[in-house]
Design a protein around this motif. Structure first.
Motif, short mmCIF file in Angstrom:
data_model
loop_
_atom_site.label_atom_id
_atom_site.label_comp_id
_atom_site.label_asym_id
_atom_site.label_seq_id
_atom_site.Cartn_x
_atom_site.Cartn_y
_atom_site.Cartn_z
N ARG A 79 0.85 -1.19 0.00
CA ARG A 79 0.00 0.00 0.00
C ARG A 79 0.88 1.23 0.00
N PHE A 80 0.25 2.38 -0.37
CA PHE A 80 0.95 3.66 -0.36
C PHE A 80 1.02 4.19 1.07
N VAL A 81 2.13 4.72 1.44
CA VAL A 81 2.35 5.22 2.80
C VAL A 81 2.52 6.74 2.76
N ASP A 82 1.78 7.43 3.75
CA ASP A 82 1.90 8.88 3.88
C ASP A 82 3.28 9.22 4.43
N ARG A 83 4.04 10.04 3.68
CA ARG A 83 5.40 10.38 4.09
C ARG A 83 5.40 11.17 5.41
N SER A 84 4.25 11.89 5.68
CA SER A 84 4.23 12.67 6.90
C SER A 84 4.28 11.82 8.15
N LEU A 85 3.86 10.50 8.02
CA LEU A 85 3.90 9.63 9.18
C LEU A 85 5.33 9.30 9.59
N ASP A 86 6.24 9.42 8.65
CA ASP A 86 7.64 9.12 8.95
C ASP A 86 8.45 10.39 9.20
N ASP A 87 7.68 11.52 9.44
CA ASP A 87 8.37 12.78 9.72
C ASP A 87 9.12 12.63 11.04
N PRO A 88 10.45 12.82 11.07
CA PRO A 88 11.21 12.63 12.32
C PRO A 88 10.85 13.65 13.40
N VAL A 89 10.41 14.87 13.01
CA VAL A 89 10.06 15.88 14.00
C VAL A 89 8.81 15.46 14.76
N MET A 90 7.75 15.02 13.99
CA MET A 90 6.51 14.62 14.64
C MET A 90 6.73 13.40 15.53
N GLY A 91 7.50 12.46 15.07
CA GLY A 91 7.75 11.26 15.87
C GLY A 91 8.48 11.57 17.16
N ARG A 92 9.47 12.44 17.11
CA ARG A 92 10.25 12.74 18.30
C ARG A 92 9.44 13.56 19.31
N ILE A 93 8.46 14.39 18.85
CA ILE A 93 7.62 15.14 19.78
C ILE A 93 6.87 14.19 20.69
N ALA A 94 6.27 13.15 20.09
CA ALA A 94 5.52 12.19 20.90
C ALA A 94 6.44 11.32 21.75
N ASP A 95 7.58 10.88 21.17
CA ASP A 95 8.46 9.96 21.89
C ASP A 95 9.09 10.60 23.12
N HIS A 96 9.38 11.90 23.01
CA HIS A 96 10.11 12.55 24.10
C HIS A 96 9.27 13.60 24.82
N ALA A 97 7.93 13.48 24.80
CA ALA A 97 7.05 14.40 25.52
C ALA A 97 7.19 14.21 27.02
N PHE A 98 6.91 15.31 27.78
CA PHE A 98 6.98 15.23 29.25
C PHE A 98 5.89 14.34 29.80
N ASP A 99 4.70 14.38 29.19
CA ASP A 99 3.59 13.55 29.66
C ASP A 99 3.71 12.16 29.06
N GLY A 100 3.33 11.18 29.86
CA GLY A 100 3.33 9.82 29.36
C GLY A 100 2.20 9.61 28.35
N LEU A 101 2.53 9.03 27.17
CA LEU A 101 1.55 8.78 26.11
C LEU A 101 1.54 7.31 25.78
N ALA A 102 0.33 6.77 25.59
CA ALA A 102 0.18 5.37 25.20
C ALA A 102 -1.05 5.25 24.32
N VAL A 103 -0.99 4.30 23.34
CA VAL A 103 -2.12 4.03 22.45
C VAL A 103 -2.53 2.58 22.64
N THR A 104 -3.84 2.37 22.90
CA THR A 104 -4.35 1.00 23.07
C THR A 104 -5.29 0.67 21.93
N ASP A 105 -5.29 -0.63 21.53
CA ASP A 105 -6.17 -1.08 20.45
C ASP A 105 -7.54 -1.42 21.05
N PRO A 106 -8.52 -1.84 20.21
CA PRO A 106 -9.86 -2.14 20.74
C PRO A 106 -9.86 -3.22 21.82
#
Length: 860
Positions: A79-106
């Motif tokens: 499938r085609f992948v959105d290049r913005s998902l692999d943006d290193p800036v956006m990824g690092r904001i979430a990975d190194h945020a002060f608040d703890g972040l987690a995503v859960t599936d259904p």
């Protein structure tokens, strides 16, 4: 394009120094393109026949590759992948945020977590990561909050909770803020939940420290040795400290709930001083006031206020900050302070407005009554000039008085001037000079006493006396006119009897009759104004009476004016003379028509007015009682203010000469007043006029209702009474009779005409000039008199005295009084229980004969 499966969603946090992986390569694209170009060039060197198999082979290979990728894309393998998902800036904001972040599936499994989440949940690595509910399972302080968060996650909603986690082994606990929200708005993304956990322990500690400091500050302020309060722009007490509440004997909780206003705790007009501070945009002002505060018990205590008020950029005042110092102890301990307190109490609580002014009229100091006066007059708060309180037309009088005081003149005469404002108000100013050696800034002391009510009362008394005098004059004139008109109308009837309609002079005689009837109408209007006419009141339903008048009113006002009657519900009965009430409505309707030459609308409204509602109306002279109100309103030119007080005066008219007598509204006034009612007018030039008639409510009592003796109609703006023609409207078939009539009348000509008329109908008439002569005639006739027809006002012995004397000798003798005055004018002087009939002057021959025959027919 790149192939990607679901397990790629779970990846480890990316370190800050590691590059973000990217799928695809530009070099591979260039290499494939170069190979295709080289193959095309090589095939061109071969012949067409030799190159054809190779070309077909290459096309077949490319077609198979394209077909394979098409099926793989459709099956989801690639499938085609959105290049913005692999943006290193956006990824690092979430990975190194002060608040703890987690995503859960259904299913509740963690598919993503950042480093802060691992730290806050105590996980050593991605393999040990756990969802929120498993991290805090078994903790009773957190379980309820986690349950609410899980419920919101399943429903795709947002939720936030703040919980406290107890520390282990006696260590200090932590405060956590936990949030949950859907991953996105799409159907697939909404099944994933984003959890965030933040440690807010330090924020909570700072809040608790601030709260503790605030508690201490409030405690210190509440128990300070002086009072403190704050007032918002609406005049409500926003804060009062415990000391001031204790002084005033109020419950602190009651004040804090907004239950009190500034005017509730300030005695007299002192609140006006605080609200009359001149506004200066953007500045903060502090004023000192010595006033009295009022306790809950009603007692007062002297205080000094340090009133601080900040103004916004637009000049609007904000909440005040006011320090209160009690001066009650000064009265007992310090004689000088006690004298000062007494003076300030006298200064602020005097019923006069007091102000000191400079030579230019600017107010230097003023008491509370002056501040209240300025607010009542609607003066601009930025104005300091005392001249602004005076109407422009009288301002020069006050300026001259202050100039005299500034020059040191001791005896400055007081000036009474009109005050500024939308309503008419008056004030008397007393100006005294100030010794220049004592104060250079102050030139004069001005005392002002409002005289609006006094002037209104004087005007009312003067108007009442003038109306009473004019009424007495009008009544006297009407009496004399009635005698003259009676003679004219009686002689006119003899002429009509002697001439046939075909006679050339018959029309002239009829013209005399019509003019005499019109003159009689004007005289009755004078009697109506003087309230000396005879009324035959009966219980009346105003709704029915106005409905009966509707057709007549439409003819009177014409087609240009639209007429509408709005009946009130369940109107109370009133007791009025029907014909006179109709005359009131007709006169007002005709005046309304004349005020709308280009057309308009005439509205007649009726309504009940209770005593409570009447008290709120505050009409002068009208006591609180139950009334029925009739409002006659038009959309005409209105009445100017300078003539509004004169409209009820007789012979006052704004119409052209020959188009009005000036008796229409005076007649209305007299009828309403004689009925026991009240009439008021509201009008503005160009906005129409409304007359409000208040008739007292009639309470039903067993009584015999009398029928009205006459009817009233009106045409061309003047109400024309048809009472002189009432007997002719319903002529009797036989007006002749027999009997001896004693005719008592001091007017010789009128007496002769009346006697002639009665004799022409078969009666024996004996004449007498006055009451004394009538008694002599009675003696001579030895009781053979069947009926006495007597005037009321006569020299030597008037009619009531004659009646009393004759009834003593012959209790059954019948009496008819004739008079140009109203029956009520002499009925009070009669003994109780006396029976008589009454015929008002002027009357026609047929009316006189009809009244005599009717009285003679009554049982003795």
């Amino acid at each position: 394009m790149t192939a990607e499966t679901d397990h790629d969603l779970t990846r480890e946090p990316v370190a800050a120094h590691e590059p973000s992986p990217r799928s695809g390569s530009i070099a591979l694209v260039l290499l494939v393109a170069a190979g295709l170009v080289a193959a095309a060039v090589g095939l061109m060197t071969l012949g067409r026949a030799q190159a054809q198999p190779y070309i077909l082979g290459i096309l077949a290979v490319l077609a198979m590759v394209g077909l394979f990728n098409l099926f793989a894309f459709a099956a989801g393998i690639i499938r085609f992948v959105d290049r913005s998902l692999d943006d290193p800036v956006m990824g690092r904001i979430a990975d190194h945020a002060f608040d703890g972040l987690a995503v859960t599936d259904p299913r509740g499994h963690v598919v993503y977590s950042n480093a802060a989440y691992l730290t806050l949940t105590g996980a050593s690595g991605p393999q040990e990561v756990r969802p929120v509910e498993r991290v805090f399972i078994g903790n009773p302080d957190v379980s309820e909050a986690v349950f609410r968060l899980l419920k919101a996650a399943r429903e795709g909603k947002r939720q936030q909770e703040e919980v406290r986690i107890s520390g282990h082994d006696g260590s200090q606990g932590r405060w956590l803020r936990m949030r949950v929200r859907p991953l996105g708005t799409g159907k697939r993304e909404a099944k994933y939940a984003v959890w965030s956990i933040a440690d807010i322990t330090r924020d909570r500690e700072r809040q608790e420290d601030v709260f503790q400091e605030l508690q201490h500050a409030i405690e210190y302020l509440d128990h300070a040795p002086c009072g403190f309060f704050s007032v918002n722009p609406a005049g409500e007490l926003a804060y009062v400290n415990a000391t001031l509440a204790n002084w005033l004997d109020y419950d602190l909780a009651e004040i804090g709930s907004g239950g009190l206003k500034l005017t509730d705790i300030v005695s007299g007009d002192g609140a006006s001083l605080l609200t009359a501070i001149v506004a200066v945009p953007g500045e903060v002002k502090t004023e000192v006031f010595d006033i009295d505060l009022r306790m809950r018990t009603g007692k007062t205590m002297p205080v000094r206020l340090y009133h601080k008020l900040a103004f916004g950029a637009d000049g609007a005042p904000g909440p005040s900050r006011t320090l209160v110092i009690s001066r009650a102890r000064d009265e007992r301990s310090d004689p000088d302070r006690a004298a000062e307190v007494r003076f300030m109490r006298f200064f602020d609580h005097t019923p006069m407005a007091i102000a000191t002014v400079d030579r230019g009229g600017n107010v230097v100091r003023a008491n509370a009554r002056y501040a209240k006066l300025g607010q009542a007059l609607g003066l601009d708060s930025a104005s300091k000039s005392i001249f602004r309180a005076v109407n422009a037309r009288d301002r020069h009088l006050l300026i001259a008085a202050i100039n005299q005081a500034a020059e040191g003149q001791a005896d400055v005469a007081p000036v009474e001037v009109a005050l500024e404002g939308t309503k008419e108000r008056w004030g008397q100013f007393f100006v005294t000079p100030v010794d220049a050696a004592e104060n250079d800034a102050e030139a004069a002391i001005v005392h002002m006493l409002e005289t609006t009510e006094r002037r209104a009362l004087e005007n009312q008394i003067n108007q009442s006396q003038k109306m009473e005098t004019v009424g007495q004059l009008a009544g006297g004139i009407a009496h004399d006119f009635n005698n003259v008109l009676s003679a004219i109308m009686m002689a006119n009837d003899f002429l009509l009897n002697a001439h046939k309609p075909t006679d050339p002079s018959f029309q002239d005689i009829m013209q005399i009759k019509q003019n005499a009837t019109r003159a009689a109408t004007l005289v009755r209007q004078l009697l109506a104004f003087s309230r000396r006419q005879t009324l035959r009141p009966q219980v009346l339903d105003l709704g029915d009476a106005l409905s009966d008048l509707a057709m007549l009113l439409r003819r009177l006002i014409g087609e240009k004016v639209k007429h509408e009657t709005i009946h009130g519900r369940d109107l109370w009965p009133v007791k009025v003379d029907v014909s006179q009430f109709e005359q009131v409505i007709v006169n007002l309707a005709v005046n309304a028509r004349d005020a709308m030459p280009d057309g308009g609308k005439l509205i007649i409204r009726t309504a009940n007015v209770t005593a409570e509602e009447a008290a709120k109306l505050a009409y002068k002279g009208m006591p609180a009682a139950d009334y029925v109100r009739i409002e006659v309103a038009d959309t005409g030119t209105g009445i100017p203010a300078d003539i509004r007080d004169k409209i009820f005066e007789p012979f006052f008219s704004t119409k052209e000469v020959g188009k009005g007598t000036g008796l229409g509204l005076s007649t209305v006034y007299g009828i309403v007043k004689q009925t026991g009612g009240f009439i008021y007018v509201d009008s503005e030039p160009g906005q129409g006029t409304s007359f409000h008639i208040f008739l007292p409510r009639h309470h039903a009592e067993p009584e015999v209702q009398e029928q009205p003796a006459a009817a009233v109609s009106a045409t061309n703006g003047a109400a024309k009474e048809t009472a002189p023609a009432a007997a002719e409207a319903k002529p009797r078939t036989d007006l002749t009779g027999q009997g001896t009539i004693l005719l008592v009348e001091d007017e010789e000509g009128l007496r002769a005409l009346n006697a002639r008329g009665l004799r022409s109908r078969g009666y024996t008439v004996v004449e007498a000039e006055n009451g004394v002569e009538a008694m002599e005639v009675l003696e001579e006739q030895s009781g053979a008199i069947d009926l006495v027809v007597s005037d009321v006002v006569m020299p030597e012995m008037d009619g009531p005295t004659l009646l009393k004397a004759m009834r003593e000798r012959n209790p059954d003798i019948k009496f008819i009084f004739v008079s140009g005055y109203a029956e009520d004018a002499f009925e009070k002087s009669l003994p109780e229980g006396q029976q008589f009939d009454f015929l008002p002057k002027p009357f026609t021959l047929s009316q006189l004969v009809a009244a005599v025959k009717e009285t003679m027919a009554k049982a003795g």
